[in-house]
Design a protein around this motif. Structure first.
Motif, PDB file in Angstrom:
ATOM      1  N   PHE A 175       1.021  -1.309  -0.084  1.00  0.00           N
ATOM      2  CA  PHE A 175       0.115   0.105   0.080  1.00  0.00           C
ATOM      3  C   PHE A 175       0.902   1.320  -0.023  1.00  0.00           C
ATOM      4  CE2 PHE A 175      -3.778  -2.258   1.432  1.00  0.00           C
ATOM      5  CZ  PHE A 175      -4.830  -1.996   0.646  1.00  0.00           C
ATOM      6  N   ALA A 176       1.832   1.457   0.833  1.00  0.00           N
ATOM      7  CA  ALA A 176       2.752   2.489   0.856  1.00  0.00           C
ATOM      8  C   ALA A 176       3.478   2.520  -0.210  1.00  0.00           C
ATOM      9  CB  ALA A 176       3.735   2.123   2.201  1.00  0.00           C
ATOM     10  N   ALA A 177       4.065   1.627  -0.858  1.00  0.00           N
ATOM     11  CA  ALA A 177       4.597   1.686  -2.340  1.00  0.00           C
ATOM     12  C   ALA A 177       3.791   2.614  -3.463  1.00  0.00           C
ATOM     13  CB  ALA A 177       5.494   0.512  -2.684  1.00  0.00           C
ATOM     14  N   LEU A 178       2.603   1.996  -3.380  1.00  0.00           N
ATOM     15  CA  LEU A 178       1.602   2.607  -4.607  1.00  0.00           C
ATOM     16  C   LEU A 178       1.394   3.748  -4.206  1.00  0.00           C
ATOM     17  CD1 LEU A 178      -0.707  -0.602  -5.107  1.00  0.00           C
ATOM     18  CD2 LEU A 178       1.234  -0.080  -6.274  1.00  0.00           C
ATOM     19  N   LEU A 179       0.892   4.149  -2.740  1.00  0.00           N
ATOM     20  CA  LEU A 179       0.629   5.549  -2.636  1.00  0.00           C
ATOM     21  C   LEU A 179       1.934   6.544  -2.732  1.00  0.00           C
ATOM     22  CD1 LEU A 179      -1.567   4.868   0.670  1.00  0.00           C
ATOM     23  CD2 LEU A 179      -2.323   5.606  -1.634  1.00  0.00           C
ATOM     24  N   ALA A 180       3.059   5.959  -2.252  1.00  0.00           N
ATOM     25  CA  ALA A 180       4.187   6.796  -2.572  1.00  0.00           C
ATOM     26  C   ALA A 180       4.394   6.973  -4.145  1.00  0.00           C
ATOM     27  CB  ALA A 180       5.524   6.218  -2.449  1.00  0.00           C
ATOM     28  N   MET A 181       4.049   6.245  -5.035  1.00  0.00           N
ATOM     29  CA  MET A 181       4.107   6.589  -6.476  1.00  0.00           C
ATOM     30  C   MET A 181       3.162   7.806  -6.733  1.00  0.00           C
ATOM     31  SD  MET A 181       4.527   3.095  -8.274  1.00  0.00           S
ATOM     32  CE  MET A 181       5.647   1.706  -7.919  1.00  0.00           C
ATOM     33  N   LEU A 182       1.680   7.440  -6.218  1.00  0.00           N
ATOM     34  CA  LEU A 182       0.865   8.593  -6.276  1.00  0.00           C
ATOM     35  C   LEU A 182       1.296   9.943  -5.740  1.00  0.00           C
ATOM     36  CD1 LEU A 182      -2.059   9.498  -7.073  1.00  0.00           C
ATOM     37  CD2 LEU A 182      -2.701   8.829  -4.624  1.00  0.00           C
ATOM     38  N   LEU A 183       2.310   9.981  -4.763  1.00  0.00           N
ATOM     39  CA  LEU A 183       2.389  11.290  -4.129  1.00  0.00           C
ATOM     40  C   LEU A 183       3.676  11.870  -4.626  1.00  0.00           C
ATOM     41  CD1 LEU A 183       1.647  10.676  -0.289  1.00  0.00           C
ATOM     42  CD2 LEU A 183       0.200  11.838  -2.044  1.00  0.00           C
TER      43      LEU A 183
ATOM     44  N   VAL B  15       2.072   2.666   7.351  1.00  0.00           N
ATOM     45  CA  VAL B  15       2.028   2.980   5.884  1.00  0.00           C
ATOM     46  C   VAL B  15       2.502   4.251   5.742  1.00  0.00           C
ATOM     47  CG1 VAL B  15       0.228   3.616   3.924  1.00  0.00           C
ATOM     48  CG2 VAL B  15       0.075   1.244   5.417  1.00  0.00           C
ATOM     49  N   LEU B  16       2.128   5.324   6.735  1.00  0.00           N
ATOM     50  CA  LEU B  16       2.565   6.560   6.468  1.00  0.00           C
ATOM     51  C   LEU B  16       4.122   6.854   6.729  1.00  0.00           C
ATOM     52  CD1 LEU B  16      -0.369   8.359   8.427  1.00  0.00           C
ATOM     53  CD2 LEU B  16       0.027   8.155   6.216  1.00  0.00           C
ATOM     54  N   VAL B  17       4.624   5.897   7.612  1.00  0.00           N
ATOM     55  CA  VAL B  17       5.944   5.978   7.606  1.00  0.00           C
ATOM     56  C   VAL B  17       6.712   5.329   6.509  1.00  0.00           C
ATOM     57  CG1 VAL B  17       7.848   4.916   8.912  1.00  0.00           C
ATOM     58  CG2 VAL B  17       5.941   5.814  10.522  1.00  0.00           C
ATOM     59  N   TYR B  18       6.401   4.260   5.981  1.00  0.00           N
ATOM     60  CA  TYR B  18       6.751   3.514   4.527  1.00  0.00           C
ATOM     61  C   TYR B  18       6.755   4.540   3.522  1.00  0.00           C
ATOM     62  CZ  TYR B  18       6.737  -0.922   7.154  1.00  0.00           C
ATOM     63  OH  TYR B  18       7.107  -2.012   7.935  1.00  0.00           O
ATOM     64  N   ILE B  19       5.579   5.294   3.472  1.00  0.00           N
ATOM     65  CA  ILE B  19       5.498   6.346   2.374  1.00  0.00           C
ATOM     66  C   ILE B  19       6.508   7.363   2.465  1.00  0.00           C
ATOM     67  CG2 ILE B  19       4.047   8.065   1.385  1.00  0.00           C
ATOM     68  CD1 ILE B  19       1.665   6.605   2.331  1.00  0.00           C
ATOM     69  N   PHE B  20       6.770   7.912   3.601  1.00  0.00           N
ATOM     70  CA  PHE B  20       7.748   8.927   3.815  1.00  0.00           C
ATOM     71  C   PHE B  20       9.165   8.268   3.461  1.00  0.00           C
ATOM     72  CE2 PHE B  20      11.255  11.026   5.990  1.00  0.00           C
ATOM     73  CZ  PHE B  20      10.864  12.369   5.912  1.00  0.00           C
ATOM     74  N   LEU B  21       9.418   6.927   3.793  1.00  0.00           N
ATOM     75  CA  LEU B  21      10.812   6.548   3.617  1.00  0.00           C
ATOM     76  C   LEU B  21      10.899   6.126   2.095  1.00  0.00           C
ATOM     77  CD1 LEU B  21      11.028   3.912   6.562  1.00  0.00           C
ATOM     78  CD2 LEU B  21      12.414   6.283   6.357  1.00  0.00           C
ATOM     79  N   PHE B  22       9.807   5.773   1.191  1.00  0.00           N
ATOM     80  CA  PHE B  22      10.044   5.362   0.100  1.00  0.00           C
ATOM     81  C   PHE B  22      10.189   6.556  -0.964  1.00  0.00           C
ATOM     82  CE2 PHE B  22       7.200   1.342   0.608  1.00  0.00           C
ATOM     83  CZ  PHE B  22       8.391   0.490   0.598  1.00  0.00           C
ATOM     84  N   ILE B  23       9.463   7.655  -0.624  1.00  0.00           N
ATOM     85  CA  ILE B  23       9.877   8.823  -1.385  1.00  0.00           C
ATOM     86  C   ILE B  23      11.124   9.621  -1.002  1.00  0.00           C
ATOM     87  CG2 ILE B  23       8.588  11.269  -1.921  1.00  0.00           C
ATOM     88  CD1 ILE B  23       5.948  10.097  -1.217  1.00  0.00           C
ATOM     89  N   TYR B  24      11.439   9.711   0.056  1.00  0.00           N
ATOM     90  CA  TYR B  24      12.722  10.230   0.621  1.00  0.00           C
ATOM     91  C   TYR B  24      13.801   9.349   0.036  1.00  0.00           C
ATOM     92  CZ  TYR B  24      16.037  12.651   3.370  1.00  0.00           C
ATOM     93  OH  TYR B  24      17.076  13.746   3.869  1.00  0.00           O
ATOM     94  N   PHE B  25      13.814   8.151  -0.103  1.00  0.00           N
ATOM     95  CA  PHE B  25      14.857   7.369  -0.574  1.00  0.00           C
ATOM     96  C   PHE B  25      14.690   6.663  -1.867  1.00  0.00           C
ATOM     97  CE2 PHE B  25      15.565   7.024   4.239  1.00  0.00           C
ATOM     98  CZ  PHE B  25      16.776   7.501   4.273  1.00  0.00           C
ATOM     99  N   ARG B  26      13.833   7.425  -2.774  1.00  0.00           N
ATOM    100  CA  ARG B  26      13.453   6.840  -4.123  1.00  0.00           C
ATOM    101  C   ARG B  26      14.658   6.859  -5.050  1.00  0.00           C
ATOM    102  NH1 ARG B  26      11.750  12.227  -3.381  1.00  0.00           N
ATOM    103  NH2 ARG B  26      12.246  13.826  -5.318  1.00  0.00           N
ATOM    104  N   GLY B  27      15.642   7.690  -4.926  1.00  0.00           N
ATOM    105  CA  GLY B  27      16.841   7.620  -5.788  1.00  0.00           C
ATOM    106  C   GLY B  27      17.574   6.562  -5.228  1.00  0.00           C
ATOM    107  N   ARG B  28      17.755   5.954  -4.120  1.00  0.00           N
ATOM    108  CA  ARG B  28      18.497   4.873  -3.736  1.00  0.00           C
ATOM    109  C   ARG B  28      17.789   3.666  -4.266  1.00  0.00           C
ATOM    110  NH1 ARG B  28      23.054   3.984  -0.639  1.00  0.00           N
ATOM    111  NH2 ARG B  28      23.173   6.073  -0.459  1.00  0.00           N
ATOM    112  N   ILE B  29      16.499   3.600  -4.096  1.00  0.00           N
ATOM    113  CA  ILE B  29      15.694   2.611  -4.483  1.00  0.00           C
ATOM    114  C   ILE B  29      16.055   2.354  -6.074  1.00  0.00           C
ATOM    115  CG2 ILE B  29      13.165   1.572  -4.573  1.00  0.00           C
ATOM    116  CD1 ILE B  29      12.750   3.258  -2.134  1.00  0.00           C
ATOM    117  N   LYS B  30      15.954   3.401  -6.786  1.00  0.00           N
ATOM    118  CA  LYS B  30      15.899   3.208  -8.091  1.00  0.00           C
ATOM    119  C   LYS B  30      17.331   2.678  -8.580  1.00  0.00           C
ATOM    120  CE  LYS B  30      13.937   6.514 -10.741  1.00  0.00           C
ATOM    121  NZ  LYS B  30      13.802   7.728 -11.574  1.00  0.00           N
TER     122      LYS B  30
END
Length: 370
Positions: A35-43, A155-170
């Motif tokens: 859920f967090a990964a999909l919402l992170a893509m949305l935000l 989910v809210l914590v994961y969203i923050f982490l996914f967006i903030y570290f999106r460069g490293r994930i990519k």
């Protein structure tokens, strides 16, 4: 050669079985993460826009999450407001339910020869056997509510982490593929993000439009608490096929309980048909835009599999996850047959084509005004 093919097929089946086992047993961890990964893509576009205005990265991510929380809080407030309105008329509804119950008792007595007294004794016997389970049900509900609140926070914590570290994930994903395929991997990531963003944002706007249409239709035909049932039908749209039908059936049932007659039932069915027509031939091309392009067979099977593995969250997540899976399979030559199996060609009907052209003209007009 034949022996090698058998081993390959057995290995594929074993891998699929292992994946299903992991999905089932790792559900408490995987559902909030997904859920967090999909919402992170949305935000992501919201956070990017805020950063372009000079806001720091961490603050931009936090503000985008707060906007999501504010929207969810507004929805919860509206639902709670309508539920409290229904609760205020609970005595009236209870009286009507008792009248319907007595009518059913008389019908059973006439058709099956079971007197109302015998029916009452049978019901009391069932109630006494079920009374011992009531405390367990209440305990389970409170435990489930606590788990839900914990998962929402996660989910809210994961969203923050996914967006903030999106460069490293990519960067991590790109390092998993050979150098010569990284361009294609980037295209896959970008297309997956785009599909999820368009699907979720379009679905959110679609739900709001359904609220408006169902509210108008239910109010005209005289459904009590029309806005509540309109919200319910709209929110259930997050589960394709099943959601709209379920919402309409619940609306019919409650309207009958509240004393509605045949005219009201016909009015609800006509409203449902009109809303479905407008949704399919106007709103989907105008609001949703690009679709996940999953054929009906794969959609239904995905919903059933999602419910079996993850329950209701699985049904909600099935469509966007299948859309991502289709894109990944399209970019991997060995998996292209699977993309073909679950995908579909864009064959639009005449009405849908005209609606799409009309939607494109409206979008172009808004762009000119900007």
């Amino acid at each position: 050669m034949q022996y090698t093919k058998v081993l390959k097929a057995a290995a594929i089946l074993a891998i699929l079985a292992l994946i299903v086992v992991i999905l089932v047993y790792a559900r408490p961890f995987l559902v909030p993460v997904t859920f967090a990964a999909l919402l992170a893509m949305l935000l992501l576009p919201v956070a990017g826009w805020l950063q372009s205005k000079g806001i720091g990265e961490a603050l931009a991510v936090l503000l985008s999450i707060l906007a999501l929380v504010a929207f969810l809080a507004l929805v919860i407030f509206l639902v709670s407001w309508q539920v409290s309105d229904i609760a205020a008329n609970a005595s009236k509804v209870e009286t009507r339910v008792r009248e319907k119950y007595q009518e059913v008792q008389q019908l059973v007595a006439q058709e099956f020869g079971i007197s109302p007294k015998e029916q009452q004794q049978m019901i009391e016997t069932q109630q006494s056997s079920a009374s011992g389970k009531m405390s367990a049900m209440i305990t389970g509900f409170l435990s489930g509510l606590g788990t839900l609140l914990t998962n929402l926070l996660l989910v809210l914590v994961y969203i923050f982490l996914f967006i903030y570290f999106r460069g490293r994930i990519k960067g991590f994903i790109l390092r998993l593929v050979p150098q010569e395929r990284r361009k294609k991997a980037l295209a896959t990531i970008h297309e997956s993000q785009q599909v999820v963003q368009q699907y979720l944002s379009g679905l959110s706007l679609m739900i709001v439009c359904l609220w408006v249409m169902y509210s108008i239709g239910f109010s005209i035909i005289g459904v009590e608490n029309a806005f509540f049932f309109a919200m319910m039908c709209g929110l259930l749209e997050i589960v394709p096929f099943v959601g709209n039908i379920t919402g309409t059936i619940l609306t019919l049932a409650m309207s009958l309980v509240q004393g509605g007659g045949l005219n009201l039932v016909i009015g609800i069915l006509i409203t449902y048909a009109l809303v479905q027509f407008i949704q399919t031939y106007l709103l989907e091309p105008l609001v949703v835009g690009a679709e996940v392009n999953i054929n009906p067979m794969a959609t239904i099977m995905g919903l059933v599999a999602g419910e079996m593995i993850w329950g209701i969250p699985g049904m909600i997540l099935a469509i966007p996850l299948m859309g991502i899976a289709r894109i990944v399979c399209e970019h991997v030559p060995a998996l292209e047959p699977y993309a073909y199996l679950i995908g579909q060609e864009k064959k639009e009907s005449r009405w849908k084509k005209k609606a799409g052209e009309f939607a494109e003209k409206i979008k172009a007009l808004f762009k000119r005004k900007r």
